[in-house]
Design an enzyme around this catalytic site. Structure first.
Site, mmCIF file in Angstrom:
data_model
loop_
_atom_site.group_PDB
_atom_site.id
_atom_site.type_symbol
_atom_site.label_atom_id
_atom_site.label_comp_id
_atom_site.label_asym_id
_atom_site.label_seq_id
_atom_site.Cartn_x
_atom_site.Cartn_y
_atom_site.Cartn_z
ATOM 1 N N TRP A 325 0.829 -1.204 0.000
ATOM 2 C CA TRP A 325 0.000 0.000 0.000
ATOM 3 C C TRP A 325 0.865 1.256 0.000
ATOM 4 O O TRP A 325 0.528 2.257 -0.648
ATOM 5 C CB TRP A 325 -0.905 0.007 1.237
ATOM 6 C CG TRP A 325 -1.776 1.228 1.346
ATOM 7 C CD1 TRP A 325 -3.022 1.396 0.841
ATOM 8 C CD2 TRP A 325 -1.456 2.468 2.004
ATOM 9 N NE1 TRP A 325 -3.508 2.650 1.132
ATOM 10 C CE2 TRP A 325 -2.561 3.332 1.849
ATOM 11 C CE3 TRP A 325 -0.349 2.921 2.708
ATOM 12 C CZ2 TRP A 325 -2.588 4.618 2.379
ATOM 13 C CZ3 TRP A 325 -0.369 4.215 3.228
ATOM 14 C CH2 TRP A 325 -1.476 5.048 3.063
ATOM 15 N N HIS A 326 1.998 1.209 0.704
ATOM 16 C CA HIS A 326 2.828 2.408 0.820
ATOM 17 C C HIS A 326 3.557 2.762 -0.466
ATOM 18 O O HIS A 326 3.926 3.924 -0.652
ATOM 19 C CB HIS A 326 3.843 2.223 1.957
ATOM 20 C CG HIS A 326 3.276 2.500 3.313
ATOM 21 N ND1 HIS A 326 2.611 1.551 4.040
ATOM 22 C CD2 HIS A 326 3.255 3.633 4.062
ATOM 23 C CE1 HIS A 326 2.211 2.078 5.190
ATOM 24 N NE2 HIS A 326 2.569 3.338 5.225
ATOM 25 N N GLY A 327 3.772 1.811 -1.342
ATOM 26 C CA GLY A 327 4.454 2.175 -2.573
ATOM 27 C C GLY A 327 4.718 0.995 -3.477
ATOM 28 O O GLY A 327 4.833 -0.147 -3.017
ATOM 29 N N PHE A 468 1.599 8.302 -1.554
ATOM 30 C CA PHE A 468 0.974 7.023 -1.268
ATOM 31 C C PHE A 468 -0.527 7.089 -1.470
ATOM 32 O O PHE A 468 -1.176 6.082 -1.496
ATOM 33 C CB PHE A 468 1.280 6.573 0.155
ATOM 34 C CG PHE A 468 2.756 6.616 0.486
ATOM 35 C CD1 PHE A 468 3.689 6.128 -0.424
ATOM 36 C CD2 PHE A 468 3.210 7.154 1.671
ATOM 37 C CE1 PHE A 468 5.035 6.178 -0.136
ATOM 38 C CE2 PHE A 468 4.562 7.202 1.962
ATOM 39 C CZ PHE A 468 5.479 6.712 1.061
#
Length: 468
Positions: A325-327, A468
């Site tokens: 999810w963060h990258g 993000f």
């Protein structure tokens, strides 16, 4: 529109004035004004991407109505699946398509095959992960029966697009935020002062702490060949404070701006670097996201209800998804996996509970070290860069290269952050006499604003979590 831009300094007071000028009999007009302001706020980046925001809103709104009207369990599931699939398809396309295609090409080359897939040359829509998760949470809550269907489209659209927390959270729950849009909020001076104090502290964390640390961190992480192991270590110790100041600063500005208008958003940070275990860290860091993953990923997988082995599996899946999810990069995936491994080890060794006595400081030191080491993966431009940094720290601790004046400002600022966090942690109910409290509040606020003016970085740098 950035919180640390002149445009927002002009935009926000104007919105507040119009908001409170609308009479009590025109609550819907107030919601329409806030919705228009929120879309204007978002469209300052890429106007066309407002269509994605509107599309996610329409899909989840229609799906919730469909769920509410369905008389069968299968019908309800189909509406929920439609909402999840359409929203995640947009997220996957814009955020992960290029990452996926590049890895597919690499795997095929390793197998002796050659295939060139087209790449997307578009900017990532700002805040897309945040508003999609907030909208999906509403769909899931309606399906579970924990939230009533919202039939007024304007109110629901405002829930998804509310500008203070639109692009970087906190990721609010419908049961908490939706009812607030249906209440009339009168101007309250004490509440406005609370909001102002939160905003000023948020600006301090962003403009002074995060952006000043970022100068050194970026110089080192983006030019590893020009620095030594000592610089790697110093940059690795400053980045945790950069990302904390950046993201906690954004959250506080968002919470404060909402509070000035009478809305209460959830706290997103609770002194995370005072944690005594990695598990406790995740109860204090980005609380709105960690609780989202707990409620909508970890618990549906079975949580800790199906034995130790399944619990470890559920933790690994949840934190791997969190990393993704963060990258869209292997550094983020490995960062998520590492946190999952650390949480499993804590559970296996019985270290998830806070220490006592002299062990308390040992638990804190170990947790802080592990979290900082994991942040290297998060910040590094590639896995190769992360390996270079760890190797340099292990083999070459020469004196770091830095500017003394710059480091003096950073040190003073970090000391203030630590003192405030410690006070909030161990003396949260500290009380002064009314007159002393009034004077201390206003004098402290004035001094902090002066400190920001003197040492803040006013180049309108983007917040880290916008990507993000």
């Amino acid at each position: 529109m950035l919180f640390n831009s002149l445009a927002f300094v002009l935009f926000f007071p104007l919105v507040v004035c119009i908001y409170y000028a609308i009479p009590a009999s025109r609550l819907q007009a107030r919601r329409l004004m806030l919705l228009a302001a929120s879309y204007y706020f978002y469209m300052n980046w890429q106007p066309i991407y407002a269509l994605l925001l509107l599309g996610s809103t329409v899909v989840t709104y229609a799906a919730a109505i469909g769920i509410g009207r369905s008389s069968t369990a299968s019908g309800r599931r189909r509406w929920l699946a439609t909402s999840i699939v359409l929203n995640l398809a947009v997220l996957l396309l814009f955020k992960y398509y290029n990452f996926a295609t590049s890895n597919i090409e690499w795997a095929l080359r390793a197998a002796g095959l050659k295939l060139e897939l087209p790449l997307m040359s578009v900017l990532l829509p700002v805040g897309i992960s945040f508003y999609i998760f907030q909208a999906l949470g509403y769909s899931i809550d309606v399906y579970r029966g924990t939230t009533r269907v919202e039939r007024d489209f304007v109110t629901y659209a405002l829930f998804v697009a509310f500008f203070p927390q639109l692009v970087a959270g906190p990721i609010e729950r419908s049961s908490r935020l939706l009812p607030q849009f249906k209440r009339w909020h009168r101007f309250s001076y004490p509440l406005a002062m609370q909001g102002l104090r939160l905003m000023v502290w948020g600006y301090f964390l962003k403009l002074v702490v995060a952006d000043r640390c970022g100068i050194y961190v970026d110089a080192v992480f983006n030019n590893l060949e020009q620095h030594n192991g000592g610089s790697y270590l110093l940059a690795s110790m400053l980045f945790p404070w950069q990302i904390y100041g950046d993201f906690a600063g954004y959250s506080l500005i968002a919470i404060g701006a909402a509070r000035i208008m009478g809305f209460r958003l959830m706290a997103n940070f609770r002194q995370p670097y005072l944690s005594q275990s990695v598990g406790e860290f995740w109860h204090r860091w980005h609380v709105s996201l960690s609780t989202w993953f707990k409620d909508y990923v970890y618990i549906p997988l079975g949580g800790n209800r199906a034995g130790r082995g399944r619990t470890y599996w559920n933790l690994m899946v949840t934190f791997t998804v969190s990393g993704i999810w963060h990258g869209a990069a292997w550094t983020f995936v490995c960062w998520g996996v590492l946190h999952g491994v650390l949480l499993c080890l804590e559970r296996a060794l019985g270290l998830s509970r806070p220490g006592h006595g002299r062990w308390r400081w040992g638990c804190w030191a170990l947790t802080f070290t592990l979290v900082c080491a994991a942040w290297v993966l998060f910040r590094a431009n590639s896995m190769a860069d992360a390996a270079t940094i760890f190797a340099g720290i292990a083999t070459d601790l020469s004196a770091p290269l830095f500017g003394r004046m710059e480091m003096a400002i950073i040190s003073m600022s970090l000391l203030l952050v630590v003192l405030v966090d410690c006070c909030c942690e161990w003396h949260p109910h500290l009380r002064l006499q009314p007159r002393m409290r009034y004077a201390a509040t206003h004098i402290g606020l004035a001094l902090l604003i002066a400190y920001i003016v003197l040492f803040g970085m006013f180049d309108s740098s983007q917040f880290i979590y916008f990507q993000f």
